[in-house]
Design a protein around this motif. Sequence first.
Motif, short mmCIF file in Angstrom:
data_model
loop_
_atom_site.label_atom_id
_atom_site.label_comp_id
_atom_site.label_asym_id
_atom_site.label_seq_id
_atom_site.Cartn_x
_atom_site.Cartn_y
_atom_site.Cartn_z
N ARG A 1 0.36 36.09 37.06
CA ARG A 1 -0.74 37.04 36.89
C ARG A 1 -0.32 38.27 36.09
N ASP A 2 0.89 38.78 36.37
CA ASP A 2 1.27 40.03 35.70
C ASP A 2 2.73 40.07 35.29
N LEU A 3 3.44 38.96 35.42
CA LEU A 3 4.86 38.91 35.08
C LEU A 3 5.12 37.88 34.00
N VAL A 4 6.34 37.86 33.51
CA VAL A 4 6.76 36.90 32.49
C VAL A 4 7.53 35.78 33.17
N ARG A 5 7.11 34.55 32.93
CA ARG A 5 7.82 33.40 33.50
C ARG A 5 9.15 33.23 32.78
N VAL A 6 10.22 33.18 33.55
CA VAL A 6 11.58 33.00 33.02
C VAL A 6 11.99 31.55 33.25
N LEU A 7 12.50 30.89 32.21
CA LEU A 7 12.87 29.48 32.31
C LEU A 7 11.72 28.67 32.91
N PRO A 8 10.61 28.58 32.21
CA PRO A 8 9.39 27.97 32.76
C PRO A 8 9.54 26.52 33.17
N ASP A 9 10.54 25.84 32.69
CA ASP A 9 10.73 24.44 33.09
C ASP A 9 11.47 24.32 34.43
#
Length: 299
Positions: free
Chosen positions: A249-257
């Motif tokens: 919602r308001d953050l950046v996904r790190v290592l999305p896999d």
Amino acid sequence: MSQSEPGWDDQRAFLAVVDTGSLSAAARALGLTQPTVRRRVEDLERAIGQPLFARGVNGLAPTEHARALAEHVRRMGFASQAFGRAASEKTGSVAGSVRLSVPDFVGVEVLPPMLGKLCERHPDLDVELVLSNASADLLHQEADIAVRMHPPRQDALVMRHVGRIPVGFFAAPAYVEARGLPQSMKDLEGHRLIGPDRSPAELAVVDALLTREGVAARFALRTDNHPAQLAAVRAGLGIGVAQVPIGQRDLVRVLPDVVVYELDTWIVAHEDLRRSARIDAVFTHLVAAFGAYCAGSRV
């Protein structure tokens, strides 16, 4: 046992002293005077024919027998509260009080929008919300409905498995702008991490993941409180884990896999309570709402 029957007011005073450790604290919790609480405890001791507390430097310490009795009183208290909630319901209507037990993170981050829609639909419904990572005892009516992240083991419960919530790595936009994004698990070694402190289960999951990937990570902040972990991530203190529907919602996904783990999610109630219109309405609403949440839809 004395011939006199222990009174409920005496038992409530006794339980308050057990839980608070002193007459004065129990009196504040009950809205009574200290002499009144003392008298009620003494009346109970006379009724059962033995002392219930030993006075020590840290206050009143319950005897072993008192600790056992306290659990019976606690269950009576839950039953009394459940009676009051049931009595508040008009026959056939979705009205009155429902006591709902959920994990702390769910209660802070996930549930409020769901409750907003529920209350719009049923304006005469009142919700009593208990935030605890410990499982509420539904059989003894500690709560009417519970959201659990593990399969219930008690009989006489109605349960619905609504899905699995993925948990991934996230960082605040400001942190990413300042420190960049890791491109692999090994890159986490150059970043500040936020993670568990003393929870054996969570430490085991994190250690297994980092060990498998050969990562020597640095934890800049440790806490077992999940809302606190997310608050730290949002404040830009480092990379941490969050339920994916919340983090995105308001953050950046790190290592999305990378999915750190998945949370099996269950909605649970006592089978007898499902006959209640208010309990059934809340149970049905939560099954649908959490099903959508687990599937990645916005609630």
